[in-house]
Design a protein around this motif. Structure first.
Motif, mmCIF file in Angstrom:
data_model
loop_
_atom_site.group_PDB
_atom_site.id
_atom_site.type_symbol
_atom_site.label_atom_id
_atom_site.label_comp_id
_atom_site.label_asym_id
_atom_site.label_seq_id
_atom_site.Cartn_x
_atom_site.Cartn_y
_atom_site.Cartn_z
ATOM 1 N N LYS A 92 0.818 -1.217 0.000
ATOM 2 C CA LYS A 92 0.000 0.000 0.000
ATOM 3 C C LYS A 92 0.850 1.263 0.000
ATOM 4 C CE LYS A 92 -3.776 -2.076 2.588
ATOM 5 N NZ LYS A 92 -4.511 -2.034 3.865
ATOM 6 N N ASP A 93 1.900 1.280 0.817
ATOM 7 C CA ASP A 93 2.726 2.490 0.940
ATOM 8 C C ASP A 93 3.864 2.541 -0.085
ATOM 9 O OD1 ASP A 93 4.576 0.656 1.876
ATOM 10 O OD2 ASP A 93 4.874 1.639 3.812
ATOM 11 N N THR A 94 3.907 1.599 -0.982
ATOM 12 C CA THR A 94 4.921 1.438 -2.047
ATOM 13 C C THR A 94 6.319 1.108 -1.526
ATOM 14 O OG1 THR A 94 5.616 3.759 -2.331
ATOM 15 C CG2 THR A 94 3.664 3.042 -3.572
ATOM 16 N N ASN A 95 6.474 0.911 -0.224
ATOM 17 C CA ASN A 95 7.768 0.549 0.347
ATOM 18 C C ASN A 95 7.890 -0.975 0.294
ATOM 19 O OD1 ASN A 95 10.005 -0.047 1.866
ATOM 20 N ND2 ASN A 95 9.403 1.172 3.635
ATOM 21 N N ARG A 96 8.670 -1.468 -0.646
ATOM 22 C CA ARG A 96 8.790 -2.913 -0.861
ATOM 23 C C ARG A 96 9.472 -3.632 0.292
ATOM 24 N NH1 ARG A 96 10.735 -2.578 -7.148
ATOM 25 N NH2 ARG A 96 8.719 -1.915 -7.985
ATOM 26 N N ALA A 97 10.105 -2.899 1.172
ATOM 27 C CA ALA A 97 10.790 -3.500 2.308
ATOM 28 C C ALA A 97 9.881 -3.625 3.531
ATOM 29 C CB ALA A 97 12.023 -2.683 2.672
ATOM 30 N N TYR A 98 8.732 -2.937 3.509
ATOM 31 C CA TYR A 98 7.816 -2.958 4.660
ATOM 32 C C TYR A 98 6.741 -4.015 4.403
ATOM 33 C CZ TYR A 98 4.520 -1.401 8.219
ATOM 34 O OH TYR A 98 3.661 -1.355 9.290
ATOM 35 N N ASN A 99 6.921 -5.177 5.023
ATOM 36 C CA ASN A 99 6.097 -6.343 4.729
ATOM 37 C C ASN A 99 5.064 -6.670 5.792
ATOM 38 O OD1 ASN A 99 7.323 -6.893 2.225
ATOM 39 N ND2 ASN A 99 9.063 -7.800 3.286
ATOM 40 N N ALA A 100 4.699 -5.707 6.637
ATOM 41 C CA ALA A 100 3.633 -5.954 7.610
ATOM 42 C C ALA A 100 2.381 -6.344 6.838
ATOM 43 C CB ALA A 100 3.377 -4.707 8.448
ATOM 44 N N VAL A 101 1.645 -7.314 7.350
ATOM 45 C CA VAL A 101 0.494 -7.834 6.618
ATOM 46 C C VAL A 101 -0.558 -6.745 6.374
ATOM 47 C CG1 VAL A 101 -0.962 -8.741 8.481
ATOM 48 C CG2 VAL A 101 -0.784 -9.980 6.341
ATOM 49 N N GLY A 102 -0.634 -5.753 7.243
ATOM 50 C CA GLY A 102 -1.562 -4.645 7.038
ATOM 51 C C GLY A 102 -1.167 -3.740 5.883
ATOM 52 N N ASN A 103 0.069 -3.847 5.413
ATOM 53 C CA ASN A 103 0.544 -3.053 4.288
ATOM 54 C C ASN A 103 0.419 -3.809 2.962
ATOM 55 O OD1 ASN A 103 1.774 -0.643 3.223
ATOM 56 N ND2 ASN A 103 3.673 -1.808 3.005
ATOM 57 N N LEU A 104 -0.004 -5.059 3.025
ATOM 58 C CA LEU A 104 -0.119 -5.894 1.833
ATOM 59 C C LEU A 104 -1.581 -6.074 1.465
ATOM 60 C CD1 LEU A 104 2.419 -8.691 2.821
ATOM 61 C CD2 LEU A 104 2.858 -6.657 1.436
ATOM 62 N N ARG A 105 -1.873 -6.059 0.175
ATOM 63 C CA ARG A 105 -3.245 -6.305 -0.277
ATOM 64 C C ARG A 105 -3.200 -7.005 -1.626
ATOM 65 N NH1 ARG A 105 -4.742 0.015 -1.523
ATOM 66 N NH2 ARG A 105 -2.923 0.392 -2.841
ATOM 67 N N PRO A 106 -4.186 -7.871 -1.867
ATOM 68 C CA PRO A 106 -4.252 -8.519 -3.178
ATOM 69 C C PRO A 106 -4.512 -7.471 -4.248
ATOM 70 C CG PRO A 106 -6.056 -9.255 -1.742
ATOM 71 C CD PRO A 106 -5.259 -8.270 -0.983
ATOM 72 N N ALA A 107 -3.942 -7.670 -5.414
ATOM 73 C CA ALA A 107 -4.101 -6.707 -6.494
ATOM 74 C C ALA A 107 -4.007 -7.405 -7.837
ATOM 75 C CB ALA A 107 -3.011 -5.635 -6.398
ATOM 76 N N THR A 108 -4.586 -6.770 -8.835
ATOM 77 C CA THR A 108 -4.376 -7.206 -10.211
ATOM 78 C C THR A 108 -3.091 -6.539 -10.698
ATOM 79 O OG1 THR A 108 -5.557 -5.327 -11.151
ATOM 80 C CG2 THR A 108 -6.877 -7.294 -10.604
ATOM 81 N N ALA A 109 -2.624 -6.926 -11.857
ATOM 82 C CA ALA A 109 -1.432 -6.291 -12.424
ATOM 83 C C ALA A 109 -1.684 -4.802 -12.623
ATOM 84 C CB ALA A 109 -1.060 -6.962 -13.746
ATOM 85 N N GLY A 110 -2.862 -4.458 -13.087
ATOM 86 C CA GLY A 110 -3.202 -3.054 -13.314
ATOM 87 C C GLY A 110 -3.246 -2.255 -12.031
ATOM 88 N N GLN A 111 -3.859 -2.818 -10.992
ATOM 89 C CA GLN A 111 -3.916 -2.121 -9.701
ATOM 90 C C GLN A 111 -2.517 -1.934 -9.137
ATOM 91 O OE1 GLN A 111 -6.567 -4.950 -7.876
ATOM 92 N NE2 GLN A 111 -8.268 -3.485 -7.899
#
Length: 179
Positions: A92-111
């Motif tokens: 969500k926050d575009t920080n690829r190093a921050y892997n807290a589950v609250g920062n992750l969401r399922p997405a399509t390639a477009g999203q």
């Protein structure tokens, strides 16, 4: 070897709140030789993986194969088999190093693409905005459902950026990123 949820549970202690993975003492069945087990278990209690300098993702090598840490964390946190996860998990926050589950969401390639910042090739550093060489004005375009849409031409980069932001919020909803 196919990675399974049971195997991951034998490998890692996962903290979904922080997005950290800690190596466990792994069972003998994970290794072809006792020396492999001894070598691997030297890392028990330590954070798994390393940051990849170019991509910004934490990567973890298991039995010779490299996996992205955020996919392992999602699998362990949601108790889903790794191959049943959606193809894309967006930070969500575009920080690829921050892997807290609250920062992750399922997405399509477009999203997933919509939640990126301005391209490194964008000389203005303003997403969706380019400067026209013939007039000196700022042109705004946005891509939605595979179609590039012209939003207008503006006298200032600020007005152009605001037009992009408004369109992104309307079209891309939760995945809008205007900077």
């Amino acid at each position: 070897m196919a990675l399974t949820l049971a195997y991951l549970k034998e490998c890692f202690i996962c903290d979904p709140a922080t997005g950290s993975l800690i190596w466990r003492v792994r069972p003998e069945s994970h290794f072809l030789t006792p020396s492999g087990q001894v070598l691997a278990n030297r890392f028990a209690g330590k954070e798994a993986g390393s940051m990849h300098a170019k991509s910004g993702y934490r990567r973890i090598k298991i039995s010779g194969t490299v996996y992205l840490a955020h996919r392992i964390i999602a699998s362990l946190s949601y108790e889903i088999e790794p191959d049943a996860l959606p193809p894309f998990l967006d930070h969500k926050d575009t920080n690829r190093a921050y892997n807290a589950v609250g920062n992750l969401r399922p997405a399509t390639a477009g999203q997933n693409a919509r939640n990126r910042g301005a391209s490194a090739r964008n000389l203005l550093g303003v997403k969706g905005v380019s400067k026209r060489s013939d007039t000196g004005n700022y042109e705004v375009k946005i891509c939605f459902q595979g179609t590039k849409m012209h939003l207008g031409t503006f006298y200032s980069a600020e007005a152009a950026s605001e037009a992009y932001r408004q369109a992104a919020e309307r079209l891309h909803k939760d995945f809008a990123r205007a900077e």
